[in-house]
Scaffold this motif. Structure first.
Motif, PDB file in Angstrom:
ATOM      1  N   TYR A 111     -12.447   2.533  -3.010  1.00 45.13           N
ATOM      2  CA  TYR A 111     -12.011   1.731  -4.160  1.00 45.13           C
ATOM      3  C   TYR A 111     -10.697   2.267  -4.721  1.00 45.13           C
ATOM      4  O   TYR A 111      -9.761   1.500  -5.000  1.00 45.13           O
ATOM      5  N   LEU A 112     -10.591   3.579  -4.862  1.00 46.33           N
ATOM      6  CA  LEU A 112      -9.380   4.173  -5.433  1.00 46.33           C
ATOM      7  C   LEU A 112      -8.194   4.052  -4.478  1.00 46.33           C
ATOM      8  O   LEU A 112      -7.049   3.887  -4.911  1.00 46.33           O
ATOM      9  N   TYR A 113      -8.456   4.115  -3.165  1.00 42.89           N
ATOM     10  CA  TYR A 113      -7.369   3.932  -2.205  1.00 42.89           C
ATOM     11  C   TYR A 113      -6.933   2.472  -2.143  1.00 42.89           C
ATOM     12  O   TYR A 113      -5.756   2.180  -1.905  1.00 42.89           O
ATOM     13  N   LEU A 114      -7.852   1.547  -2.367  1.00 42.85           N
ATOM     14  CA  LEU A 114      -7.487   0.141  -2.464  1.00 42.85           C
ATOM     15  C   LEU A 114      -6.543  -0.066  -3.642  1.00 42.85           C
ATOM     16  O   LEU A 114      -5.503  -0.738  -3.517  1.00 42.85           O
ATOM     17  N   ARG A 115      -6.871   0.495  -4.793  1.00 43.20           N
ATOM     18  CA  ARG A 115      -6.022   0.373  -5.973  1.00 43.20           C
ATOM     19  C   ARG A 115      -4.667   1.052  -5.744  1.00 43.20           C
ATOM     20  O   ARG A 115      -3.626   0.553  -6.191  1.00 43.20           O
ATOM     21  N   HIS A 116      -4.676   2.180  -5.059  1.00 45.42           N
ATOM     22  CA  HIS A 116      -3.445   2.908  -4.735  1.00 45.42           C
ATOM     23  C   HIS A 116      -2.524   2.030  -3.892  1.00 45.42           C
ATOM     24  O   HIS A 116      -1.327   1.881  -4.198  1.00 45.42           O
ATOM     25  N   ALA A 117      -3.082   1.423  -2.842  1.00 47.58           N
ATOM     26  CA  ALA A 117      -2.274   0.575  -1.962  1.00 47.58           C
ATOM     27  C   ALA A 117      -1.749  -0.637  -2.717  1.00 47.58           C
ATOM     28  O   ALA A 117      -0.591  -1.049  -2.531  1.00 47.58           O
ATOM     29  N   TYR A 118      -2.578  -1.194  -3.589  1.00 48.87           N
ATOM     30  CA  TYR A 118      -2.168  -2.378  -4.358  1.00 48.87           C
ATOM     31  C   TYR A 118      -1.067  -2.032  -5.355  1.00 48.87           C
ATOM     32  O   TYR A 118      -0.176  -2.852  -5.614  1.00 48.87           O
ATOM     33  N   ALA A 119      -1.127  -0.825  -5.921  1.00 43.02           N
ATOM     34  CA  ALA A 119      -0.107  -0.398  -6.881  1.00 43.02           C
ATOM     35  C   ALA A 119       1.246  -0.233  -6.206  1.00 43.02           C
ATOM     36  O   ALA A 119       2.295  -0.415  -6.837  1.00 43.02           O
ATOM     37  N   ILE A 120       1.233   0.118  -4.927  1.00 42.78           N
ATOM     38  CA  ILE A 120       2.482   0.282  -4.176  1.00 42.78           C
ATOM     39  C   ILE A 120       3.089  -1.079  -3.844  1.00 42.78           C
ATOM     40  O   ILE A 120       4.278  -1.325  -4.043  1.00 42.78           O
ATOM     41  N   LYS A 121       2.231  -1.974  -3.343  1.00 42.18           N
ATOM     42  CA  LYS A 121       2.649  -3.342  -3.027  1.00 42.18           C
ATOM     43  C   LYS A 121       1.403  -4.212  -3.001  1.00 42.18           C
ATOM     44  O   LYS A 121       0.420  -3.856  -2.331  1.00 42.18           O
ATOM     45  N   PRO A 122       1.381  -5.323  -3.716  1.00 45.28           N
ATOM     46  CA  PRO A 122       0.171  -6.150  -3.765  1.00 45.28           C
ATOM     47  C   PRO A 122      -0.391  -6.474  -2.390  1.00 45.28           C
ATOM     48  O   PRO A 122       0.324  -6.963  -1.514  1.00 45.28           O
ATOM     49  N   ILE A 123      -1.671  -6.166  -2.212  1.00 46.54           N
ATOM     50  CA  ILE A 123      -2.365  -6.384  -0.946  1.00 46.54           C
ATOM     51  C   ILE A 123      -2.799  -7.849  -0.856  1.00 46.54           C
ATOM     52  O   ILE A 123      -3.207  -8.461  -1.839  1.00 46.54           O
ATOM     53  N   LYS A 124      -2.736  -8.391   0.349  1.00 43.25           N
ATOM     54  CA  LYS A 124      -3.161  -9.776   0.553  1.00 43.25           C
ATOM     55  C   LYS A 124      -4.449  -9.886   1.381  1.00 43.25           C
ATOM     56  O   LYS A 124      -5.178 -10.864   1.248  1.00 43.25           O
ATOM     57  N   HIS A 125      -4.711  -8.884   2.240  1.00 44.99           N
ATOM     58  CA  HIS A 125      -5.882  -8.957   3.117  1.00 44.99           C
ATOM     59  C   HIS A 125      -6.542  -7.579   3.226  1.00 44.99           C
ATOM     60  O   HIS A 125      -5.840  -6.567   3.370  1.00 44.99           O
ATOM     61  N   VAL A 126      -7.868  -7.552   3.173  1.00 43.01           N
ATOM     62  CA  VAL A 126      -8.632  -6.309   3.314  1.00 43.01           C
ATOM     63  C   VAL A 126      -9.787  -6.527   4.273  1.00 43.01           C
ATOM     64  O   VAL A 126     -10.565  -7.485   4.117  1.00 43.01           O
ATOM     65  N   LEU A 127      -9.892  -5.658   5.265  1.00 49.97           N
ATOM     66  CA  LEU A 127     -11.083  -5.589   6.111  1.00 49.97           C
ATOM     67  C   LEU A 127     -11.863  -4.364   5.650  1.00 49.97           C
ATOM     68  O   LEU A 127     -11.376  -3.235   5.754  1.00 49.97           O
ATOM     69  N   LEU A 128     -13.054  -4.587   5.110  1.00 54.62           N
ATOM     70  CA  LEU A 128     -13.867  -3.497   4.560  1.00 54.62           C
ATOM     71  C   LEU A 128     -15.014  -3.188   5.511  1.00 54.62           C
ATOM     72  O   LEU A 128     -15.930  -3.989   5.683  1.00 54.62           O
ATOM     73  N   GLY A 129     -14.956  -2.019   6.148  1.00 46.40           N
ATOM     74  CA  GLY A 129     -16.023  -1.587   7.045  1.00 46.40           C
ATOM     75  C   GLY A 129     -17.042  -0.750   6.289  1.00 46.40           C
ATOM     76  O   GLY A 129     -16.745   0.376   5.879  1.00 46.40           O
ATOM     77  N   LEU A 130     -18.237  -1.282   6.107  1.00 43.94           N
ATOM     78  CA  LEU A 130     -19.271  -0.593   5.340  1.00 43.94           C
ATOM     79  C   LEU A 130     -20.305   0.051   6.255  1.00 43.94           C
ATOM     80  O   LEU A 130     -20.569  -0.413   7.366  1.00 43.94           O
TER      81      LEU A 130
END
Length: 447
Positions: A111-130
């Motif tokens: 979750y925190l790395y998702l926010r980190h990546a979004y803060a750098i440049k807005p993310i458009k697509h995420v593949l979440l492997g659970l």
């Protein structure tokens, strides 16, 4: 006069200390042991020092800043090894694409790395492997090498990142020690198992780097991983059983701070920011699922999957104008996950797995084919591999899985009996300590 002497003494000491810190920082930056300033030339790394491989979380926190991806992959080492950004399904999305998965990633870290990546440049697509352990109701922890101070916050950082991240790391003794290690390690360069898009190359790591894979047969390595999985599955239960009761009022656990709670926050963040999120439950070998069933019961598996479907179903309903977030379950009984072990004494590799935990790129491609609707006659995805989970069809799907479970257990009765025996012995006998210890001493390739 004494007053001035004291003043000059303080200034002198401060100057010396500042000079030392500057020298340490410049030295560490020139060596760059954690790959904070590494360059990519024509799709290849300029160089990677040995400590990078032991601090992947730190390396990727900086690497994602250089890549500035719009498509990211989140997950544990299974996603790290199995999913390639070069797959046609990912390659057609907004780029660049970056595999932001790493070993043992918890839902909180993702979750925190998702926010980190979004803060750098807005993310458009995420593949979440659970993994199934991400869907637990217990608290979500972070691993020792996780460093939240190097991550950017889309809501703004309280401390400037150059101060909390770069300067702090470059002037630390830990980095100085890593720089010395990196210089010494240049005498024996480790084969490069990172790709510029963040994936770990399994064929390089397992065949050339992991000494155990070279020493054991593929079957022996696979069975060793089974035993490590037993340690993971039983370790927390043994710890909970032996834990002394606390005779004081307990603070109720915040639902958002649980492992499942952070999965919920990932889904909520993606929906709120109109990010195309696709969720997969990763396809470990069926041995891993049988070990989980022996330790926690089939009902626990069912509950986790149903709860995830309900969570996503509710999130979809809150944003009716957006395409639904799909969930694909590959962690069940299928032709791929039930791959038989090579014969005893054989040096033959598995077709689909490196060990009972990590699947090969060919399986990752099957997963991505299913998730993105890619059809390739050269490697047709088996019909029984991967199911799109829907609330209204969960009863039918889980009933079918139980039927397949029965067939598999009849066909592989000796293997299943041995796995369940290992779990029961670990929970009830002296082997518990040994298995738990083996689980905490796993190599850098652990989940």
């Amino acid at each position: 006069m004494k007053k001035y002497n004291g003043y000059f003494y303080i200034v002198g000491v401060a100057t010396v200390m500042l000079s030392l810190l500057t020298a340490v920082a410049l030295f560490n930056k020139s060596v760059d042991p954690f790959g904070m300033y590494i360059k990519i030339d024509n799709g290849h790394f300029e160089s990677i020092s040995h400590p990078v491989y032991t601090r992947v979380r730190l390396f990727k926190a900086y690497e994602v800043e250089r890549v500035k991806p719009q498509t990211i992959i989140l997950g544990t080492s299974r996603s790290h090894i199995g999913y390639s950004c070069s797959h046609p399904g990912l390659a057609k999305l907004d780029g660049p694409c970056y595999n932001l998965a790493f070993d043992g990633a918890t839902s909180r870290e993702m979750y925190l790395y998702l926010r980190h990546a979004y803060a750098i440049k807005p993310i458009k697509h995420v593949l979440l492997g659970l993994e199934l352990f991400h869907l637990n109701p217990g608290p979500s922890s972070t691993k020792p090498d996780f460093d939240p101070l190097v991550l950017r916050n889309p809501d703004g950082n309280l401390i400037p990142r150059w101060l909390s991240g770069d300067l702090r790391i470059l002037t630390s003794l830990d980095t100085l020690e890593a720089s010395q290690t990196a210089i010494k390690a240049k005498e024996w360069e480790e084969p490069l198992w990172f790709t510029p898009d963040g994936q770990r190359m399994g064929e390089v790591f397992f065949r050339q780097v992991d000494g155990r894979y070279k020493q054991l047969t593929p079957r022996g390595y696979f069975q060793m991983t089974d035993k490590e999985a037993v340690g993971y599955e039983t370790g927390w239960q043994i710890e909970a059983k032996n834990k002394k009761p606390v005779l004081r009022a307990q603070t109720p656990l915040d639902p958002n701070e649980t492992s499942f709670g952070y999965v919920k926050q990932i889904v909520k963040f993606c929906r709120a920011h109109q990010i195309d999120l696709r969720i997969v439950i990763n396809p470990a070998h069926i041995h891993q699922l049988e070990i989980s069933i022996a330790g926690s019961g089939w009902s626990s598996i069912e509950y986790k999957k149903r709860t995830l479907v309900e969570l996503v179903d509710e999130a979809n309903a809150r944003f009716p104008n957006l395409p639904d977030t799909p969930i694909f379950d590959f962690n069940g009984y299928s032709e791929i996950t039930e791959e038989p072990m090579p014969e005893l004494g054989s040096d033959k590799e598995f077709k689909y797995y490196w060990d009972s935990s990590h699947f090969k790129k060919v399986v990752g491609n099957y997963v991505l084919d299913r998730v993105f609707g890619v059809s390739d006659p050269k490697h047709k995805t088996p019909a029984d591999f991967g199911t799109l989970l829907k609330k209204e069809s969960m009863d039918t799907y889980l009933a079918d899985q139980l039927k397949r479970q029965k067939i598999y257990r009849q066909r592989s009765s000796e293997e299943v009996a041995q796995l369940h025996k290992l779990v029961h012995e670990a929970l009830n006998g002296d082997t518990a300590i040994g298995l738990a210890e083996s689980a905490t001493n796993v190599s850098k390739d652990s989940l």
